[in-house]
Design an enzyme around this catalytic site. Structure first.
Site, PDB file in Angstrom:
ATOM      1  N   ASP A 162       5.699  40.193  83.796  1.00 37.05           N
ATOM      2  CA  ASP A 162       5.031  38.897  83.734  1.00 37.05           C
ATOM      3  C   ASP A 162       5.823  37.903  82.893  1.00 37.05           C
ATOM      4  O   ASP A 162       6.770  38.259  82.192  1.00 37.05           O
ATOM      5  CB  ASP A 162       3.634  39.052  83.118  1.00 37.05           C
TER       6      ASP A 162
ATOM      7  N   ARG B 224       7.919  44.313  88.142  1.00 35.82           N
ATOM      8  CA  ARG B 224       7.940  42.842  88.149  1.00 35.82           C
ATOM      9  C   ARG B 224       7.200  42.330  86.913  1.00 35.82           C
ATOM     10  O   ARG B 224       5.996  42.073  86.949  1.00 35.82           O
ATOM     11  CB  ARG B 224       7.312  42.321  89.445  1.00 35.82           C
TER      12      ARG B 224
ATOM     13  N   TYR C 218       6.646  51.331  78.661  1.00 37.52           N
ATOM     14  CA  TYR C 218       6.568  50.062  77.941  1.00 37.52           C
ATOM     15  C   TYR C 218       6.249  50.338  76.479  1.00 37.52           C
ATOM     16  O   TYR C 218       5.595  51.337  76.138  1.00 37.52           O
ATOM     17  CB  TYR C 218       5.466  49.167  78.509  1.00 37.52           C
TER      18      TYR C 218
ATOM     19  N   ARG D 148      -0.727  44.771  79.129  1.00 36.03           N
ATOM     20  CA  ARG D 148      -1.250  43.831  78.130  1.00 36.03           C
ATOM     21  C   ARG D 148      -2.765  43.922  78.016  1.00 36.03           C
ATOM     22  O   ARG D 148      -3.332  43.751  76.935  1.00 36.03           O
ATOM     23  CB  ARG D 148      -0.818  42.413  78.491  1.00 36.03           C
TER      24      ARG D 148
END
Length: 301
Positions: A72, A70, A144, A231
């Site tokens: 951001d 999910r 990622y 992040r």
């Protein structure tokens, strides 16, 4: 007629209704710039929201996509994976020949969704899910990549939505040294926004920091990521890369029990979900059980 067990166990739609369902796997890409993230939110434009709306229009029945990750607000994906449970008797609404649960040709549905979805989200693949498949709980790991540019002019226009312009030079070797100390099974509470009932214990399997001219990439892989974790990891590494912190500081953060306020998360625009790995079909159901077993601090020894 009993419900078709297309997803390994009784899915939510089967529990609510006696209508047999088929589980479909969706492979998805999106530019997250103008989305408030993946998850549906009232009054917000989200990736799941526009996909659910398009699929519900096609099948003429409410359906809900469940994703592997999910993402951001502002985060992108080139290889998001989701599943959706569709009543078998709704399949012919997609196109008349799709009338059987064993049908495997979904090309016409891909083309139809291309007309219904906005340009910043694409469903580029649809297939019948293997027994036991769950986009979230069957996943072995997510991958990622975070992209930055330290060029003095910023980021070239065609990449501006996907690459973060960084105004200061970065010591990539120092970042790589700090990243190596974070690998393994740890409590990443210092790097995660708090969510009630959610574990912050994760198995971080890869953190590579590389440079090619002005371009810097941080590639991160883990069995799963908690809220804001990627992040935040990049944000901490940037503090090291600017020599505001020593490489050993990142490892010390692993002793924290709450999100650290000593650094800021990196901006969303540079982050893209680029892959999700799954086990062979015969191991999907077993993987679901492992993933649903919430880890505790005691497991860290």
């Amino acid at each position: 007629m009993p419900a078709i067990d297309s997803g390994g166990g009784h899915d939510s739609l089967s529990r609510r209704s006696a209508r047999p369902v088929i589980r479909l796997r969706l492979d998805i890409a999106y530019d997250g710039t103008d989305f408030a993230g993946w998850a549906t939110q009232v009054g917000q434009r989200t990736v799941a929201g526009v996909i659910d709306e398009a699929l519900s229009t096609v099948f003429r029945v409410p359906v809900q996509a469940r994703a592997a990750g999910r993402t951001d607000a502002g985060v992108h994906a080139t290889a998001q994976v989701a599943h959706v449970d569709v009543p078998v008797d709704a399949l012919p609404h997609a196109y008349p020949r799709m009338v059987r649960a064993q049908d495997t040709e979904f090309g016409p549905l891909v083309r139809r969704l291309a007309k219904l979805l906005p340009e910043d989200v694409r469903v580029f693949g649809i297939s019948r899910a293997a027994p036991g498949f769950d986009a979230r709980f069957s996943a072995l790991r997510r991958h990622y990549v975070y992209r930055l540019s330290t060029a003095p002019y910023g980021v070239e226009p065609h990449e501006a939505r996907f690459v973060t312009a960084w105004p200061r030079q970065l010591d990539v070797d120092a970042m790589a040294a700090a990243a190596r100390e974070l690998l393994g099974l740890h409590d990443f509470a210092a790097f995660c926004r708090h969510r009630d009932g959610a574990t912050t214990i994760r198995d971080l399997q890869r953190v590579d920091c590389t440079r090619d001219g002005h371009r810097i990439e941080v590639r991160v892989s883990a069995d799963a990521f908690c809220w804001n974790m990627v992040r935040s990891l990049v944000g901490a590494l940037l503090a090291v890369g600017e020599h505001r912190r020593e490489p050993s500081w990142c490892a010390a953060l692993l002793t924290a029990t709450r999100r650290s306020s000593d650094f800021a998360a990196a901006p969303a625009r540079g982050l893209t979900l680029v892959g999700v790995d799954y086990p062979p079909d015969g191991e999907l159901a077993a993987r679901n059980l492992v993933t649903r077993d919430v880890r505790t601090v005691e497991e860290l020894g």
